[in-house]
Design a protein around this motif. Structure first.
Motif, PDB file in Angstrom:
ATOM      1  N   GLU A 143       8.271  14.960   8.191  1.00 12.86           N
ATOM      2  CA  GLU A 143       7.292  15.843   7.547  1.00 12.86           C
ATOM      3  C   GLU A 143       7.510  17.299   7.992  1.00 12.86           C
ATOM      4  OE1 GLU A 143       3.373  14.732   8.674  1.00 12.86           O
ATOM      5  OE2 GLU A 143       2.437  16.104   7.239  1.00 12.86           O
ATOM      6  N   VAL A 144       7.720  17.464   9.296  1.00 11.69           N
ATOM      7  CA  VAL A 144       7.934  18.811   9.843  1.00 11.69           C
ATOM      8  C   VAL A 144       9.234  19.404   9.298  1.00 11.69           C
ATOM      9  CG1 VAL A 144       8.374  20.108  11.982  1.00 11.69           C
ATOM     10  CG2 VAL A 144       6.552  18.409  11.924  1.00 11.69           C
ATOM     11  N   ILE A 145      10.287  18.569   9.213  1.00  9.86           N
ATOM     12  CA  ILE A 145      11.582  19.050   8.699  1.00  9.86           C
ATOM     13  C   ILE A 145      11.420  19.553   7.263  1.00  9.86           C
ATOM     14  CG2 ILE A 145      13.916  18.348   7.986  1.00  9.86           C
ATOM     15  CD1 ILE A 145      13.977  16.504  10.438  1.00  9.86           C
ATOM     16  N   GLN A 146      10.743  18.782   6.444  1.00  7.95           N
ATOM     17  CA  GLN A 146      10.547  19.173   5.044  1.00  7.95           C
ATOM     18  C   GLN A 146       9.793  20.503   4.954  1.00  7.95           C
ATOM     19  OE1 GLN A 146      11.923  18.102   2.356  1.00  7.95           O
ATOM     20  NE2 GLN A 146      12.977  16.660   3.704  1.00  7.95           N
ATOM     21  N   TYR A 147       8.775  20.632   5.799  1.00  6.20           N
ATOM     22  CA  TYR A 147       7.986  21.860   5.801  1.00  6.20           C
ATOM     23  C   TYR A 147       8.852  23.048   6.230  1.00  6.20           C
ATOM     24  CZ  TYR A 147       4.228  25.119   6.744  1.00  6.20           C
ATOM     25  OH  TYR A 147       3.416  26.223   6.747  1.00  6.20           O
ATOM     26  N   ARG A 148       9.659  22.835   7.282  1.00  2.74           N
ATOM     27  CA  ARG A 148      10.506  23.915   7.800  1.00  2.74           C
ATOM     28  C   ARG A 148      11.549  24.345   6.780  1.00  2.74           C
ATOM     29  NH1 ARG A 148      10.934  23.897  14.293  1.00  2.74           N
ATOM     30  NH2 ARG A 148       8.765  23.432  14.623  1.00  2.74           N
ATOM     31  N   LEU A 149      12.098  23.366   6.046  1.00  3.24           N
ATOM     32  CA  LEU A 149      13.092  23.695   5.010  1.00  3.24           C
ATOM     33  C   LEU A 149      12.474  24.553   3.918  1.00  3.24           C
ATOM     34  CD1 LEU A 149      15.282  20.548   4.419  1.00  3.24           C
ATOM     35  CD2 LEU A 149      16.017  22.858   5.022  1.00  3.24           C
TER      36      LEU A 149
END
Ligand code: 5GP
Length: 202
Positions: A143-149
């Motif tokens: 979830e965090v990776i998607q947000y950061r991208l």
């Protein structure tokens, strides 16, 4: 020659390799130090309090905001991050070149407060590579990776506001580029007034 510490803002979208770049350079160059920020995010594996960050509670952080302890602070991915005046002052007084490894919001605040600071934006070689690096890092949830991208492109678009841009295609070259920027700042005429005056006073 007399060394006068200068402030460098180093910013990048997460996954660009900025932390590796900055910590490699500061461990090699004795006059370059990275300011240790405060954060309310939980430590990642291997991170030590007082070394990578000062890890504090939301309450402690908000008390520091109220006490004007920060020269900049921002909320990044739901957590507070900030640079304390104390962290920067002690390094600057000791004559170090100080790197502030901060996000785009913090960079904007420092540019206002300290217009003489030099700002550097680190770019990934491509968006595809950034995507891959974030996934391979394995330190954050999906979830965090998607947000950061999602945030990365927005942040990268702000690189035009910075004095310098380095593409981190190859770590050794990026390190040389960053060192070149730091050295050239120290060689500016206005950074050398005391050296010039000393010579002229002979
Ligand atoms: P991370 O959680 O991956 O260590 O950092 C997330 C983001 O917060 C990165 O872009 C990092 O540069 C930024 N950051 C770290 N310390 C500070 C700080 O003191 N102030 C601000 N504004 N951003 C920070």
């Amino acid at each position: 020659m007399l060394q006068i510490g200068h402030i460098f803002i180093v910013t990048a979208a997460s996954g660009t390799g900025k932390t590796t770049l900055v910590s490699r350079l500061s461990s090699r160059e004795q006059d370059i130090r990275v300011s240790i920020s405060h954060t309310t995010r939980a430590p990642r594996e291997g991170e030590q309090n007082g070394v990578h960050y000062h890890f504090v509670s939301k309450n402690e952080f908000e008390e520091m905001i109220a006490a004007n302890a920060f020269i900049e602070h921002a909320q990044v991915y739901g957590n507070y991050y900030g640079t304390s005046l104390a962290a920067v002052e002690s390094l600057k007084k000791a004559g170090f070149n100080v790197i502030l490894e901060i996000d785009v919001q913090g960079a904007a605040q420092i540019r206002q407060l300290l217009p003489d600071a030099t700002s550097i934006f680190i770019l990934p070689p491509s968006m595809a590579e950034l995507n891959e690096r974030l996934i391979n890092r394995g330190t954050d949830s999906q979830e965090v990776i998607q947000y950061r991208l999602g945030k990365a492109r927005e942040e990268i678009e702000q690189c035009y506001l910075f004095d310098y841009v380095i593409v981190n295609q190859e770590l050794d070259q990026a390190e040389l580029d960053l060192l070149a920027i730091i050295r050239s700042a120290g060689l500016r005429t206005k950074a050398q007034h005391r050296n010039i005056e000393k010579i002229l006073s002979e």
